[in-house]
Every structure is written in C-alpha cells, then in structure tokens.
Design a protein around this motif. Structure first.
Motif, PDB file in Angstrom:
ATOM      1  N   HIS A  63      46.632  49.301  44.291  1.00  0.00           N
ATOM      2  CA  HIS A  63      45.787  49.165  43.100  1.00  0.00           C
ATOM      3  C   HIS A  63      46.588  49.059  41.804  1.00  0.00           C
ATOM      4  N   ASP A 128      37.725  53.539  48.530  1.00  0.00           N
ATOM      5  CA  ASP A 128      37.581  52.249  47.841  1.00  0.00           C
ATOM      6  C   ASP A 128      36.319  51.612  48.390  1.00  0.00           C
ATOM      7  N   HIS A 130      35.236  48.676  48.728  1.00  0.00           N
ATOM      8  CA  HIS A 130      35.292  47.458  49.550  1.00  0.00           C
ATOM      9  C   HIS A 130      35.819  47.683  50.954  1.00  0.00           C
ATOM     10  N   SER A 344      42.750  39.303  45.807  1.00  0.00           N
ATOM     11  CA  SER A 344      41.914  40.473  46.087  1.00  0.00           C
ATOM     12  C   SER A 344      41.561  40.578  47.569  1.00  0.00           C
ATOM     13  N   CYS A 345      40.950  41.710  47.916  1.00  0.00           N
ATOM     14  CA  CYS A 345      40.573  41.913  49.314  1.00  0.00           C
ATOM     15  C   CYS A 345      39.373  41.047  49.681  1.00  0.00           C
ATOM     16  N   CYS A 405      46.465  44.345  44.299  1.00  0.00           N
ATOM     17  CA  CYS A 405      45.087  44.162  43.841  1.00  0.00           C
ATOM     18  C   CYS A 405      45.028  43.341  42.552  1.00  0.00           C
ATOM     19  N   CYS A 408      42.014  42.028  40.085  1.00  0.00           N
ATOM     20  CA  CYS A 408      40.711  42.426  40.615  1.00  0.00           C
ATOM     21  C   CYS A 408      40.181  43.604  39.815  1.00  0.00           C
ATOM     22  N   LEU A 409      41.055  44.573  39.533  1.00  0.00           N
ATOM     23  CA  LEU A 409      40.581  45.698  38.718  1.00  0.00           C
ATOM     24  C   LEU A 409      41.488  45.960  37.532  1.00  0.00           C
ATOM     25  N   ASN A 427      35.659  40.369  43.325  1.00  0.00           N
ATOM     26  CA  ASN A 427      34.332  40.824  43.722  1.00  0.00           C
ATOM     27  C   ASN A 427      33.466  41.403  42.616  1.00  0.00           C
TER      28      ASN A 427
HETATM   29  S1  SF4 Z   1      41.456  44.073  45.642  1.00  0.00           S
HETATM   30 FE1  SF4 Z   1      39.998  44.987  44.251  1.00  0.00          FE
HETATM   31  S2  SF4 Z   1      38.280  45.649  45.478  1.00  0.00           S
HETATM   32 FE2  SF4 Z   1      39.988  45.181  46.843  1.00  0.00          FE
HETATM   33  S3  SF4 Z   1      40.962  47.141  47.236  1.00  0.00           S
HETATM   34 FE3  SF4 Z   1      41.994  46.206  45.486  1.00  0.00          FE
HETATM   35  S4  SF4 Z   1      40.889  46.925  43.684  1.00  0.00           S
HETATM   36 FE4  SF4 Z   1      39.608  47.405  45.449  1.00  0.00          FE
END
Ligand code: SF4
Lengths: 468, 198
Positions: A63, A128, A130, A344-345, A405, A408-409, A427
């Motif tokens: 993250h 998490d 997701h 991202s995931c 990540c 994404c965040l 997402n």
């Molecule tokens: S990519 Fe985004 S949603 Fe996926 S684990 Fe990382 S922070 Fe969480």
C-alpha cells in the motif's frame, strides 16, 4: 438439502454457532500488509498472545511502497517505519514476509493467487476490502478490520453472522471491446453502491464461465463496491488448471484430496438465493464513471444522467457532479484527461497490460497525458517484458513502474494533483481517493489506453481495427 | 483493544446529511501511516473539514460550534468503501460513541462494533425526524439505550427500536471483545483445524 456454493464453503468452516450472535468461522489463509496490521500486533503484544498458526498468514508490503527506485531506502520516514514494523512483526511471530525488493513482493491480491495461496473452497481474509478478489477461485474471501486481523492472528478465527445470498447471472456473450471490468461496473451501476450490502454474491452464467481467471478476479474484486461482503465464482477446469502446480498449492496426495473437495464446490440445481438478478451480457457497453462513487457509471457513449433519473439524494448527486466539474446531460466522450493509471488489484494483471498494449501499439502517448503503468507484482512485470509489451509501451512513449498499489489509494507519492482528471483502472473514484482534490473516472484498461493516446475520453472500439 | 462500556448515552447530535459517506472521507489514506492507534480524531473528515492550507472550512458541520455531541447522524449508506478500521478509530477518538444512519456499510458496521462505537440503524423516516429536530433546535437531545435497544428523541418522546445481536450487545455493555471469547475456545479451534479439507 440443497445448498449454494457459498453455504458449502461457509458451513465447512463453522466451528460454533452462537445463539443470537455470530458464527465462529475458521480462516484457512490470512494475508496481511503494512497499513492495517501494526495495531493488531500491538494488541497481541499487550495481551501477551502468540500467533496461533503463523504458517497460515502471509505478509506483503504494497500500500505504502514507492513504484520507482525500489532499491533505494524509502524516503518518507512514516512509510519506512510502517514497512519496518511489518518486517519486524513478521520476523518476531514467524510469518513469511515479502517486503519491498523481495522477488515475491507485490499487491496482496495479485500475489496471493500467483503463488497458490488462494485455493478453491478456502476461507481467506485480509485487512483490505478488495480481498473479495480471491472469490474468483470459489473461495470465501473478504476484507476485515484491524481488530479482526488481531483476532485471526490470535485464533485463526473471526466471528461474523452468515450473510444472505445473492446470485447475479450474466448471460450471453460480451460485445467487442467489452471487458470484465465493464461487466462489473455495469452491475454496480444497476445495483448501486449499497445494493448488495449484507449479501455474499455468486456470479453465474455464460459470461463468467468463459472468462479467464484474471477476468474473474477483476469482477470479484469489485463486489465490495456494491456493498457485498464478497463475491465468488464456482471453480471449473479454468480454475483448476490455474491453481495446479503453484508454489503453495497442494501436491501429490494432498492435491488429490483437494481436487476431490474442489469438485464439490458448486451450487446445487435447486438451491435458493435470497436475491437473484439476471442481466444480458450482450447489452453491456464499455463503461466509465462520471461521479464520486463506483455506482455512478454508464455506457461510454451515453450522457450523464439527470438528477431526477438517479436513485439517492439530489444534494449528494449535485455535490458529486460539482466535485467532478461535470453537468447533467453532458457527454463523457471527448472530456479532457490529464492522467491515466493502469494498475491495482482490479486491473494490474498481465491480461490488463495486454489489453492496454493492444490499443497503444504503434501509436503515441498524448502529450497532455501523464501515464502511470504499474504492474501488480514482479511476475506481472516479468511477463510484460517477456511478451514484448514493454517494447510496445516504450515505443509509444510510456514507461513501466515497479509493483505496488500506487495511485489506487495514493498513500505513496503517486498522487493525482487537485483538480486534475484521471482515467483509472482501479476501483474507487471517491473524492480525494487518488490524491486530495483528484477527479477519477473508473474504466477498463482498453478505455484507459484509448484516453492515453488521444488525451480525452474515447471509445476504445473506435481505435481497435480488428475484432478480438 | 479494550474500550469503555456502553450502556445509556444521552447527548446532542451532530448532523451530516450526506449519503454514501465513504471511509476515504472519514480518514483519507495519507493519514494511515501510523503504527499506533493515536491521534486519528484530528484527521476525521480531514478534507471536508480543512482547506489545503489547513485552515478550517467554515461551512463544514464539525467546524460549526452550533452543533456538538457524542452522536453523529449521517445519511444513507454510511461508511462504504475501504475496510480501514482507522475510520472507526477516528470517530471514537474525536469523541463520538454512536453513529446513527438509515443504512450502514457492512465492514464499517463490524469495525464500529469491535471498537466500542455503537452503530444505530434507524428507519429513513426516523432519521428524517432526527435531522428535522436538530435543524429546529441544535440542542435537541437523543437517548440511546443499548439494553433496551432503543433510540429516543427526547424533545418529542418519539422512539424507535434498533437491531443488534445479543452477543454483541453483551460485549458492548461489558466492554468485552471477540478475542476474549476466542481465547477460551482455543482447544476446540485446534481440534477443528485438524479435520479441514485444506
Ligand atoms: S490496489 Fe488498491 S484496492 Fe487493491 S489492495 Fe492496493 S490499495 Fe487496496
């Protein structure tokens, strides 16, 4: 009695049912990362408890990690401290730790399946939301809070009431240029962000049956965005051939035993769901979001709906459009784009980069666009290189970053600046999710690629010459 | 983590009539870098509460001295999004002990219950009544009685019952948590683990 896939996996893992309370559920696999675990370990320490089954927990840092120069020390002292905490806690309690720079490091929901930690019929949790991604294998997988992370470390169990059951069928065949991401965004736009709250979803029908594991992971990943606890797809030959032979997959006799279990994992023909929806897959268009939650999505060639036609409060709707700088009735096509994020995931797997490459090949990145291409793991990164996709990207003016990540965040430096527009394959398009003041449009890797080469919101179907 | 017992809470409430309040608003990701559970209340609703130069935004309800109290009343689908328990910590740390909404996101509700913040789900009609009462008198008080599972608007005496499992209710009244329970059944857990298919 007839059972659903969900019932079978859940019931297999219930140790105790508490009257007027939750079930005590055994957790097969626990994934942890640097952000939501430190306080859980502090809790264990203050109670003086050990980790009950360290071999069932796996730690990866994702993250908060940089996506360039990963060989250098992490510059931000707070992030560095968090990464250090994950490492020292893992070492202290005997948990495998895939930190920054480790060959197996990557986004928790990408590496779990890649190494076979994710198994059909397993219960999997992670701090998490997701975590629902792993449901693609027919596992019950969901996100938990830090108190629950502590619970799983201490006892390998969590205590939750059994959710209700929902089935979402998508029939027919997807149209040209329509990807699993579009299917998921379409479903969320129909159900809204709270339409599946309290439910665990099973995805069924021809569209999911013919999807690859990567595509199924994208769909299950987004289950949480309609409020569902998680989503799952019954394992089939596609699943089994993906899982077989991975590092942490069962082998020999254990594999035979596991296989026998996998084969039981399907919903009985006459099982009943608390709620059921059916959609026609052939009607789904490439999707894009125009607002500040993932339910505010529409077919890319449509216009932004009027407040009267939208469920929910008008004030909330107006606040959302205001934030985005959009107006009712406008077209999304042609809107300028400043940033493009693929990763991202949700969409950081090899298939997503192949899709991106299929559009940018032989073209040039638009000069007004900053693009971040972030693989979900080192395996994805290596595949991108092996398959020659990196050359395609470089020739088109793109560079590849390192796994994590990322935007994404936006906990690391990959932040979309205030007021800027980003087409993102991630997402969440919440206010400020990708950086304070950032404005996110969620879409598939194809739509992201089309925006990256044209500098504006573009229907990818206009750029693909051949049908795929 | 131990928390204060919850029995009866009598307080004014802070109204936030916005739907789909997500956990990225409750606590933005950039404030999740701590390794201890301290100071999250300062960053509750950070980007709604403060301008980029850290001056308070006058029109946000937490910055309006007219409203205060230990109860936060939010719009529908409160707490959607990320599983970060930090969102619930921020609420607790700021001084709220109870969140009222006509609909909660799942993980957020669980997280609240695990750390001693009581999520009270009321009907949309009752939520409207509360918003209305506060609009006409910001000092209007609510009483939340966990044992009776009731929430009362003291100015009018109107009351509604809310749901909570008897297990969680006992936990909150006594300040217990799930780990206390699970530690007591460890041998049963170990035996169960021996016979799993995976
Ligand atoms: S990519 Fe985004 S949603 Fe996926 S684990 Fe990382 S922070 Fe969480």
């Amino acid at each position: 009695m007839s059972n659903t896939l969900f019932d079978k996996v859940w019931d297999t893992h219930v140790i105790r049912k508490i009257e007027g309370g939750p079930d005590v559920l055994f957790i097969d696999r626990h994934l942890i990362h640097e952000v939501t675990s430190p306080v859980a370990f502090l809790g264990l320490k203050s109670r003086g408890i050990k980790v009950l089954y360290p071999e069932r927990t796996f730690a990866t840092a994702d993250h908060n990690t940089p996506t360039i120069n990963q060989h250098l020390p992490v510059a931000d002292p707070l992030s560095a401290n968090q990464l250090k905490a994950l490492e020292s806690n893992s070492n202290e309690y005997g948990i495998s730790h895939w930190g920054l720079g480790h060959q197996k490091n990557g986004i928790v929901h990408v590496v779990g399946p890649e190494y076979g930690i994710t198994q059909p019929g397993a219960t999997i949790v992670c701090g998490d939301s997701h975590t629902s991604t792993h449901g693609a294998f027919g596992a019950i997988a969901f996100g938990i809070g830090t108190s629950e992370v502590e619970m799983v470390l201490a006892s390998q169990c969590i205590m939750q009431p059994k959710p209700q059951k929902m089935r979402i069928n998508v029939t027919g065949k997807l149209g040209f240029g329509v990807t699993p991401k579009d299917v998921a965004l379409f479903i969320i736009s129909q159900l809204t962000t709270s339409g599946a709250t309290g439910y665990f979803v099973e995805y069924a029908g021809e569209v999911f049956e013919s999807m690859t594991m990567e595509g199924r992971m994208t769909v299950c990943n987004l289950s949480i965005e309609m409020g569902a606890r998680g989503g799952m797809i019954a394992p089939d030959e596609t699943t089994i051939s993906y899982v077989k032979g991975r590092e942490f997959s069962p082998e020999g006799e254990a594999w035979e035993k596991a296989l026998a279990y996998y084969k039981t994992l399907k919903t009985d023909a006459d099982a009943v769901f608390d709620k059921e929806y059916t959609f026609d897959g052939s009607k789904i268009e490439p999707m894009i979001t125009y607002g500040t939650n993932p339910g505010m999505g529409m077919g890319i060639s449509n216009n932004i709906p009027d407040a009267e036609d939208v469920q929910g409060g008008i004030t909330t709707y107006e606040k959302s459009l205001n934030y985005m700088g959009f107006h009712e009735g406008e077209a999304m096509l042609g809107k300028p784009v400043d940033f493009v994020f693929i990763g991202s995931c949700t969409n950081g797997r090899i298939e997503d980069f192949r899709a991106f490459a299929s559009i940018v090949k032989g073209k040039q990145k638009a000069p007004n666009v900053t693009a971040w291409l972030v693989p979900g793991s080192h395996i994805v990164e290596a595949q991108i290189k092996q398959e020659g996709l990196l050359d395609i990207f470089n020739e088109a003016g793109f560079v590849l970053r390192q796994p994590g990540c990322s935007a994404c965040l936006a906990m690391n430096d990959d932040k979309i600046p205030a007021g800027k527009y980003a087409v993102s394959t991630s997402n969440r398009n919440f206010e400020g999710r990708q950086g304070p003041g950032s404005r996110t449009m969620l879409a598939s890797p194809l739509v992201a690629a089309a925006a990256a080469v044209t500098g504006k919101v573009t229907d990818p179907r206009d750029l693909i010459e051949e049908l795929v | 983590m131990a928390y204060d017992k919850f029995t009866i809470l009598k307080s004014t409430a802070v109204p936030l009539a916005i739907e789909n309040v997500d956990t990225d608003q409750l606590i933005p990701a950039r404030f999740l870098k701590a390794t201890e559970r301290v100071g999250f209340g300062d960053n509750l609703f950070r980007d709604w509460r403060y301008n980029p130069d850290n001056t308070p935004k006058k029109d946000f309800v937490l910055n309006d001295p007219t409203y205060s109290g230990k109860i936060l009343i939010g719009g529908k689908n409160f707490g959607s999004g990320s599983s970060r328990e930090h969102a619930a910590w921020a609420i607790y740390d700021y001084g709220f002990r109870c969140v009222v909404s006509s609909f909660f996101a799942d993980i957020f509700r669980n997280n609240c219950l695990n750390i001693g913040v009581l999520p009270v789900q009321v009907s949309a009609v009752f939520a409207e009544k509360i918003f209305h009462a506060i609009a006409s008198d910001p000092k209007a008080e609510l009483e939340v009685n966990l044992a009776n599972q009731s929430i009362t608007l003291l100015s009018t005496g109107e009351q509604e019952k809310f749901e909570i499992s008897s297990y969680k209710k006992d936990n909150m009244i006594n300040g217990f948590d799930d780990i206390d329970y699970l530690q007591n059944i460890k041998s049963e857990i170990k035996e169960f683990a021996e016979n799993l298919p995976l």
